[in-house]
Design a protein around this motif. Structure first.
Motif, PDB file in Angstrom:
ATOM      1  N   SER A  14       1.219  -1.117  -0.206  1.00 17.17           N
ATOM      2  CA  SER A  14       0.225   0.288  -0.121  1.00 17.17           C
ATOM      3  C   SER A  14       1.096   1.409   0.022  1.00 17.17           C
ATOM      4  O   SER A  14       0.577   2.528  -0.872  1.00 17.17           O
ATOM      5  CB  SER A  14      -1.382  -0.250   1.371  1.00 17.17           C
ATOM      6  N   VAL A  15       2.031   0.990   1.199  1.00 20.16           N
ATOM      7  CA  VAL A  15       2.596   2.282   0.849  1.00 20.16           C
ATOM      8  C   VAL A  15       3.464   2.626  -0.295  1.00 20.16           C
ATOM      9  O   VAL A  15       3.388   3.722  -0.511  1.00 20.16           O
ATOM     10  CB  VAL A  15       3.961   2.278   1.895  1.00 20.16           C
ATOM     11  N   LYS A  16       4.187   0.998  -1.448  1.00 23.92           N
ATOM     12  CA  LYS A  16       4.668   1.226  -2.624  1.00 23.92           C
ATOM     13  C   LYS A  16       4.038   2.060  -3.572  1.00 23.92           C
ATOM     14  O   LYS A  16       3.878   3.109  -4.812  1.00 23.92           O
ATOM     15  CB  LYS A  16       4.962   0.477  -3.037  1.00 23.92           C
ATOM     16  N   LEU A  17       1.963   1.167  -3.868  1.00 21.13           N
ATOM     17  CA  LEU A  17       1.478   2.356  -4.577  1.00 21.13           C
ATOM     18  C   LEU A  17       1.252   3.458  -4.259  1.00 21.13           C
ATOM     19  O   LEU A  17       0.830   4.593  -5.211  1.00 21.13           O
ATOM     20  CB  LEU A  17       0.329   0.858  -4.155  1.00 21.13           C
ATOM     21  N   THR A  18       1.021   4.275  -2.882  1.00 24.20           N
ATOM     22  CA  THR A  18       0.549   5.560  -2.993  1.00 24.20           C
ATOM     23  C   THR A  18       2.285   6.418  -3.058  1.00 24.20           C
ATOM     24  O   THR A  18       1.471   7.189  -3.512  1.00 24.20           O
ATOM     25  CB  THR A  18       0.507   5.477  -1.446  1.00 24.20           C
ATOM     26  N   LEU A  19       3.232   5.937  -3.108  1.00 26.88           N
ATOM     27  CA  LEU A  19       4.139   6.328  -3.872  1.00 26.88           C
ATOM     28  C   LEU A  19       4.117   6.647  -4.979  1.00 26.88           C
ATOM     29  O   LEU A  19       4.554   7.458  -5.589  1.00 26.88           O
ATOM     30  CB  LEU A  19       5.775   5.980  -3.234  1.00 26.88           C
ATOM     31  N   ALA A  20       3.526   6.119  -5.690  1.00 30.87           N
ATOM     32  CA  ALA A  20       3.961   5.632  -6.864  1.00 30.87           C
ATOM     33  C   ALA A  20       2.951   7.337  -7.276  1.00 30.87           C
ATOM     34  O   ALA A  20       3.078   7.252  -8.705  1.00 30.87           O
ATOM     35  CB  ALA A  20       3.171   4.076  -8.040  1.00 30.87           C
ATOM     36  N   ILE A  21       1.674   6.412  -7.357  1.00 36.05           N
ATOM     37  CA  ILE A  21       0.645   7.374  -7.348  1.00 36.05           C
ATOM     38  C   ILE A  21       1.038   8.912  -7.055  1.00 36.05           C
ATOM     39  O   ILE A  21       1.075   9.813  -7.699  1.00 36.05           O
ATOM     40  CB  ILE A  21      -0.561   6.828  -7.077  1.00 36.05           C
ATOM     41  N   ALA A  22       1.482   9.442  -6.184  1.00 30.64           N
ATOM     42  CA  ALA A  22       1.997  10.567  -5.463  1.00 30.64           C
ATOM     43  C   ALA A  22       2.447  10.812  -6.624  1.00 30.64           C
ATOM     44  O   ALA A  22       2.719  12.283  -6.795  1.00 30.64           O
ATOM     45  CB  ALA A  22       2.947   9.999  -4.516  1.00 30.64           C
ATOM     46  N   LEU A  23       4.207   9.531  -6.931  1.00 28.77           N
ATOM     47  CA  LEU A  23       5.150  10.074  -8.297  1.00 28.77           C
ATOM     48  C   LEU A  23       4.345  10.884  -9.448  1.00 28.77           C
ATOM     49  O   LEU A  23       4.465  12.350  -9.525  1.00 28.77           O
ATOM     50  CB  LEU A  23       5.972   8.867  -8.400  1.00 28.77           C
ATOM     51  N   LEU A  24       2.719   9.954  -9.497  1.00 28.19           N
ATOM     52  CA  LEU A  24       2.619  10.590 -11.291  1.00 28.19           C
ATOM     53  C   LEU A  24       1.642  11.793 -11.123  1.00 28.19           C
ATOM     54  O   LEU A  24       2.049  12.626 -12.111  1.00 28.19           O
ATOM     55  CB  LEU A  24       1.310   9.703 -11.216  1.00 28.19           C
ATOM     56  N   LEU A  25       1.080  12.008 -10.258  1.00 29.65           N
ATOM     57  CA  LEU A  25       0.357  13.130  -9.642  1.00 29.65           C
ATOM     58  C   LEU A  25       1.700  14.273  -9.694  1.00 29.65           C
ATOM     59  O   LEU A  25       1.010  15.219  -9.571  1.00 29.65           O
ATOM     60  CB  LEU A  25      -0.148  13.629  -8.467  1.00 29.65           C
ATOM     61  N   GLY A  26       1.919  14.009  -8.872  1.00 26.86           N
ATOM     62  CA  GLY A  26       3.612  14.695  -9.206  1.00 26.86           C
ATOM     63  C   GLY A  26       3.971  15.008  -9.976  1.00 26.86           C
ATOM     64  O   GLY A  26       4.452  16.666 -10.142  1.00 26.86           O
ATOM     65  N   ALA A  48      10.059  10.025 -17.640  1.00 26.85           N
ATOM     66  CA  ALA A  48      11.624   9.315 -15.867  1.00 26.85           C
ATOM     67  C   ALA A  48      10.557   9.602 -15.177  1.00 26.85           C
ATOM     68  O   ALA A  48      10.531   8.295 -14.537  1.00 26.85           O
ATOM     69  CB  ALA A  48      11.875  10.339 -16.283  1.00 26.85           C
ATOM     70  N   THR A  49       9.475  10.393 -14.314  1.00 27.57           N
ATOM     71  CA  THR A  49       8.905   9.600 -13.348  1.00 27.57           C
ATOM     72  C   THR A  49       7.927   8.717 -13.446  1.00 27.57           C
ATOM     73  O   THR A  49       7.712   8.244 -12.200  1.00 27.57           O
ATOM     74  CB  THR A  49       7.794  11.307 -12.738  1.00 27.57           C
ATOM     75  N   ALA A  50       6.804   9.000 -14.877  1.00 28.81           N
ATOM     76  CA  ALA A  50       6.390   7.645 -15.042  1.00 28.81           C
ATOM     77  C   ALA A  50       7.314   6.567 -14.752  1.00 28.81           C
ATOM     78  O   ALA A  50       7.034   4.950 -14.203  1.00 28.81           O
ATOM     79  CB  ALA A  50       5.621   7.384 -16.150  1.00 28.81           C
ATOM     80  N   GLY A  51       8.240   5.921 -15.420  1.00 26.88           N
ATOM     81  CA  GLY A  51       8.902   5.147 -15.310  1.00 26.88           C
ATOM     82  C   GLY A  51       8.961   4.704 -14.055  1.00 26.88           C
ATOM     83  O   GLY A  51       9.271   3.339 -13.691  1.00 26.88           O
ATOM     84  N   VAL A  52       9.600   5.197 -13.031  1.00 27.68           N
ATOM     85  CA  VAL A  52       9.952   5.502 -11.630  1.00 27.68           C
ATOM     86  C   VAL A  52       8.673   4.937 -11.065  1.00 27.68           C
ATOM     87  O   VAL A  52       8.983   3.819 -10.035  1.00 27.68           O
ATOM     88  CB  VAL A  52      10.311   6.444 -11.861  1.00 27.68           C
ATOM     89  N   ALA A  53       7.376   5.356 -11.082  1.00 27.02           N
ATOM     90  CA  ALA A  53       6.463   4.924 -11.057  1.00 27.02           C
ATOM     91  C   ALA A  53       6.620   3.825 -10.927  1.00 27.02           C
ATOM     92  O   ALA A  53       5.609   2.804 -10.815  1.00 27.02           O
ATOM     93  CB  ALA A  53       5.114   6.359 -10.799  1.00 27.02           C
ATOM     94  N   LEU A  54       6.200   3.266 -12.232  1.00 24.69           N
ATOM     95  CA  LEU A  54       5.701   1.933 -12.864  1.00 24.69           C
ATOM     96  C   LEU A  54       6.942   1.102 -12.553  1.00 24.69           C
ATOM     97  O   LEU A  54       6.213  -0.397 -11.830  1.00 24.69           O
ATOM     98  CB  LEU A  54       5.832   1.970 -14.318  1.00 24.69           C
ATOM     99  N   ALA A  55       8.322   1.329 -12.136  1.00 23.88           N
ATOM    100  CA  ALA A  55       8.930   0.371 -11.624  1.00 23.88           C
ATOM    101  C   ALA A  55       8.565   0.073  -9.930  1.00 23.88           C
ATOM    102  O   ALA A  55       8.947  -1.125  -9.547  1.00 23.88           O
ATOM    103  CB  ALA A  55      10.810   0.831 -11.234  1.00 23.88           C
ATOM    104  N   ALA A  58       5.482  -1.986  -9.882  1.00 25.41           N
ATOM    105  CA  ALA A  58       6.230  -3.454  -9.911  1.00 25.41           C
ATOM    106  C   ALA A  58       6.590  -4.546  -9.076  1.00 25.41           C
ATOM    107  O   ALA A  58       6.375  -5.521  -9.078  1.00 25.41           O
ATOM    108  CB  ALA A  58       6.837  -3.129 -11.568  1.00 25.41           C
ATOM    109  N   GLN A  59       7.128  -3.349  -8.018  1.00 29.28           N
ATOM    110  CA  GLN A  59       7.603  -4.065  -6.485  1.00 29.28           C
ATOM    111  C   GLN A  59       6.580  -4.632  -5.629  1.00 29.28           C
ATOM    112  O   GLN A  59       6.282  -5.721  -5.247  1.00 29.28           O
ATOM    113  CB  GLN A  59       8.190  -3.374  -6.072  1.00 29.28           C
ATOM    114  N   THR A  60       5.027  -4.137  -5.876  1.00 30.25           N
ATOM    115  CA  THR A  60       4.054  -4.932  -5.339  1.00 30.25           C
ATOM    116  C   THR A  60       3.309  -6.270  -5.960  1.00 30.25           C
ATOM    117  O   THR A  60       3.875  -6.702  -6.913  1.00 30.25           O
ATOM    118  CB  THR A  60       2.909  -3.490  -5.498  1.00 30.25           C
ATOM    119  N   ALA A  61       1.969  -6.830  -5.544  1.00 29.93           N
ATOM    120  CA  ALA A  61       1.445  -8.381  -5.567  1.00 29.93           C
ATOM    121  C   ALA A  61       0.768  -7.615  -6.727  1.00 29.93           C
ATOM    122  O   ALA A  61       0.942  -8.623  -8.108  1.00 29.93           O
ATOM    123  CB  ALA A  61       1.012  -8.265  -4.428  1.00 29.93           C
TER     124      ALA A  61
END
Length: 125
Positions: A14-26, A48-55, A58-61
């Motif tokens: 959940s933390v990872k998904l929230t971080l990915a969404i926050a990165l995309l929104l940012g 680049a940020t979208a790539g990091v957020a997808l990476a 990808a580390q979540t279930a």
């Protein structure tokens, strides 16, 4: 002990998904905030940020399931027997012919109904 590990794993996911969404929104916010900057730089930053957020995702279930789904989809698409050019052209011509036939039939029906309405309302000739 497994329930505890699953709870910690799901919390971390959940933390990872929230971080990915926050990165995309940012990234989207920064794209518009820095409107005076070069469009190329803004798009590259967004990608680049979208790539990091997808990476990170990808580390979540959920991300692993999504990647597995995409791999399976690609495998299924490769199994499809696509029509040849000739089959595609023939099918397209049949569709065009049927559209023309249905158009003529509907036009004739419309003319008949117009004639019938005029006859019933006393507006005929």
């Amino acid at each position: 002990m497994n329930a505890k590990a699953e709870t910690q794993g799901s919390r971390l996911d959940s933390v990872k998904l929230t971080l990915a969404i926050a990165l995309l929104l940012g990234a989207v916010g920064a794209f518009y905030y820095f409107a005076e900057a070069s469009l190329l730089l803004r798009v590259l930053g967004l990608l680049a940020t979208a790539g990091v957020a997808l990476a990170i995702m990808a580390q979540t279930a959920v991300g692993r399931r999504l990647l597995g789904y995409l791999v399976e989809t690609r495998t299924e698409v490769r199994k499809v027997v696509w029509p040849t050019r000739q089959e595609t052209i023939q099918t397209t011509l049949i569709v065009f012919a049927m559209v023309i036939v249905m158009g003529i039939l509907l036009w004739l029906l419309d003319m008949f109904l117009l004639w019938a309405v005029r006859l019933l309302t006393g507006q005929a000739g």
